[in-house]
Enzyme design. Sequence first.
Site, short mmCIF file in Angstrom:
data_model
loop_
_atom_site.label_atom_id
_atom_site.label_comp_id
_atom_site.label_asym_id
_atom_site.label_seq_id
_atom_site.Cartn_x
_atom_site.Cartn_y
_atom_site.Cartn_z
N ASP A 52 52.79 46.76 17.24
CA ASP A 52 54.04 46.20 16.74
C ASP A 52 54.16 44.79 17.32
O ASP A 52 54.61 44.61 18.45
CB ASP A 52 55.23 47.07 17.16
CG ASP A 52 56.58 46.43 16.84
OD1 ASP A 52 56.60 45.41 16.10
OD2 ASP A 52 57.60 46.93 17.34
N GLU A 136 36.78 27.30 38.45
CA GLU A 136 37.03 27.65 39.85
C GLU A 136 38.45 28.21 39.91
O GLU A 136 39.42 27.47 39.72
CB GLU A 136 36.91 26.42 40.75
CG GLU A 136 35.57 25.70 40.66
CD GLU A 136 35.57 24.39 41.44
OE1 GLU A 136 36.55 24.12 42.17
OE2 GLU A 136 34.60 23.63 41.30
N GLU A 138 41.62 29.58 41.66
CA GLU A 138 42.34 29.60 42.93
C GLU A 138 43.62 30.43 42.79
O GLU A 138 44.24 30.46 41.73
CB GLU A 138 42.68 28.17 43.37
CG GLU A 138 41.44 27.33 43.66
CD GLU A 138 41.75 25.90 44.06
OE1 GLU A 138 40.81 25.17 44.39
OE2 GLU A 138 42.96 25.52 44.07
N GLU A 221 40.73 28.82 50.65
CA GLU A 221 40.99 27.43 50.25
C GLU A 221 41.87 26.73 51.28
O GLU A 221 42.21 27.28 52.32
CB GLU A 221 41.63 27.38 48.85
CG GLU A 221 40.70 26.84 47.75
CD GLU A 221 40.21 25.42 48.01
OE1 GLU A 221 40.85 24.68 48.78
OE2 GLU A 221 39.17 25.06 47.44
N GLU A 229 39.71 31.21 46.67
CA GLU A 229 39.01 30.66 45.51
C GLU A 229 37.80 31.52 45.19
O GLU A 229 37.05 31.91 46.09
CB GLU A 229 38.57 29.21 45.76
CG GLU A 229 37.81 28.61 44.57
CD GLU A 229 37.52 27.13 44.73
OE1 GLU A 229 36.39 26.73 44.41
OE2 GLU A 229 38.42 26.39 45.17
N HIS A 278 39.98 24.15 38.37
CA HIS A 278 39.03 23.12 37.95
C HIS A 278 38.03 23.74 36.98
O HIS A 278 37.50 24.83 37.23
CB HIS A 278 38.28 22.56 39.16
CG HIS A 278 39.18 21.97 40.20
ND1 HIS A 278 38.82 21.89 41.54
CD2 HIS A 278 40.43 21.46 40.12
CE1 HIS A 278 39.81 21.34 42.22
NE2 HIS A 278 40.79 21.08 41.39
N ARG A 350 37.52 13.05 43.91
CA ARG A 350 38.49 14.11 43.68
C ARG A 350 39.90 13.60 43.45
O ARG A 350 40.83 14.39 43.32
CB ARG A 350 38.44 15.10 44.87
CG ARG A 350 37.19 15.97 44.83
CD ARG A 350 37.03 16.81 46.09
NE ARG A 350 36.03 17.87 45.92
CZ ARG A 350 34.72 17.69 45.98
NH1 ARG A 350 34.24 16.48 46.24
NH2 ARG A 350 33.89 18.70 45.81
N GLU A 370 33.62 18.03 35.40
CA GLU A 370 34.62 18.91 36.00
C GLU A 370 35.99 18.33 35.70
O GLU A 370 36.32 17.24 36.18
CB GLU A 370 34.41 19.02 37.51
CG GLU A 370 35.48 19.83 38.23
CD GLU A 370 35.45 19.66 39.74
OE1 GLU A 370 36.36 20.17 40.41
OE2 GLU A 370 34.52 19.00 40.24
N ARG A 372 39.70 18.38 36.47
CA ARG A 372 40.39 18.83 37.67
C ARG A 372 41.90 19.04 37.45
O ARG A 372 42.62 19.43 38.38
CB ARG A 372 40.18 17.82 38.80
CG ARG A 372 38.71 17.71 39.22
CD ARG A 372 38.51 16.67 40.31
NE ARG A 372 39.30 16.94 41.50
CZ ARG A 372 39.01 17.83 42.43
NH1 ARG A 372 37.92 18.58 42.31
NH2 ARG A 372 39.78 17.99 43.48
#
Length: 481
Positions: A52, A136, A138, A221, A229, A278, A350, A370, A372
Amino acid sequence: MNADDALKKIQDENITFVNLWFVDIFGELHRLGMPSYAIDKSSFENGLEKLDASSIVGFKSVNNSDMILKPDPNSFRVLPSDYDQGNRKNAIFFCDLYEGNTTQEVRYNRDSRGIAHKAAEKLKEFGLTHTNWGPEIEFFVFDTINVYPSPYGATQSSGGSGYSIESKESPWAKGNVSTAINLKEGYYPSQPKDTLETFRKDICDDLYNHFGIKIEAEHHEVATSGQCEINLVYDEMVAMADSVVAVKNIVKVKAKRKNKVATFMPKPIFGDNASAMHTHQSLWNDKVNVMFDPEDDVAQMSQIGRYYIGGILEHASALCAITNPTTNSYKRLVPGFEAPVNVCWGMGNRSAAIRVPMYYRNQEKSKRIEYRVPDPTANIYLLEAALLLAGLDGIKKKIDPGDPVEENVYKLSPEKKREYKIGSLPVSLKGALDSLQSDSAFLEEVFTKDFLDKYSQLKYKEYTAFAQTPTAWEVSMYADA
């Protein structure tokens, strides 16, 4: 695996119950359980008329609510033995959703898994066969989260509310000298400070032994109070999305069994790092990684790879509505906590939204980007689909991402940012939704207008409720103004 193979597996593994898994438009997992004897070949070929859809947030109205669940035989997995406290042996299938009020087989346009499938099909138009994804993941594992006067009261009552977090690792807990981790000092600690090492290993064992999900690494982490992580070995698009849904569910169930609480909320602790997701991604034509160019002496990144980066950066603000879909997401996207706020790319940087990892030079299989920005509250199916479509739009339009930025972008002056043409991400969920309203054309061949309208409507409503709710911080600051 076809339907016959799946039925044989159910028999060979002595499965007593089958769980049919699917997610709503925000990625929340739902399930329907059936005894194994109730599943037959028709269940896979014609589906199960058991849903439903008017009772699922963001799905259908009550006058048009029939929907068909069609189990995907390739997604068969046996659940860990402690998943069912009744000692039954359970298996799961991820399901695809189809319209129930039609004589034709029509995939439901708000089925997140269907959107990911549809996005993957776009690769053929670019001479590509598949993409690989490696998130990744976390999250925090606390002893308890106490919300006053209650979780319902915190969002509904006029009488005020508050919360407290308890963890043996926290610096504010009593009598925990041997396990205390200060703010921002939780990266790779050993036991006894890392109180969750065995917990993470148990999860990794279950994921591999029962789901076939390969783990690259697990660790504590940066944040205090049990930030964890788990990194997954890359897989193709829909398979990886299924895996992320499984990981999040297994983490929560295992935590509950140990009288703890796991949360994928990005920023539960003020002044400390938040949880991200990430997302590593690469483009492939059969066995050729089309992002790899050994002749590029900057990042060994091909022109197609650069255009793909350009597309994601071009649409980064609109993407935030999907990659960072909660009001709490924007408490993470602030300077000083290793979270990106700047729209640029770099190698090993980063502070940039996109990083090209340079651990392995001259290795084609490892060349990837990557992204981030995302956090783990994102619906992984929509996240992957949206990122892929943004990147493909960059390839189609040959969007140049500019030169990589290798400076700490947090410390650049406004003048330098303008010189480098570095933009900024939205600072609120409303800002992200506003960006999506004005920049959604790159999604609309896969995400229907109906889906985007419903998604935005519910998210604007969520933001409005948040914006109107006084917080303990505001009461403390302004009550005597």
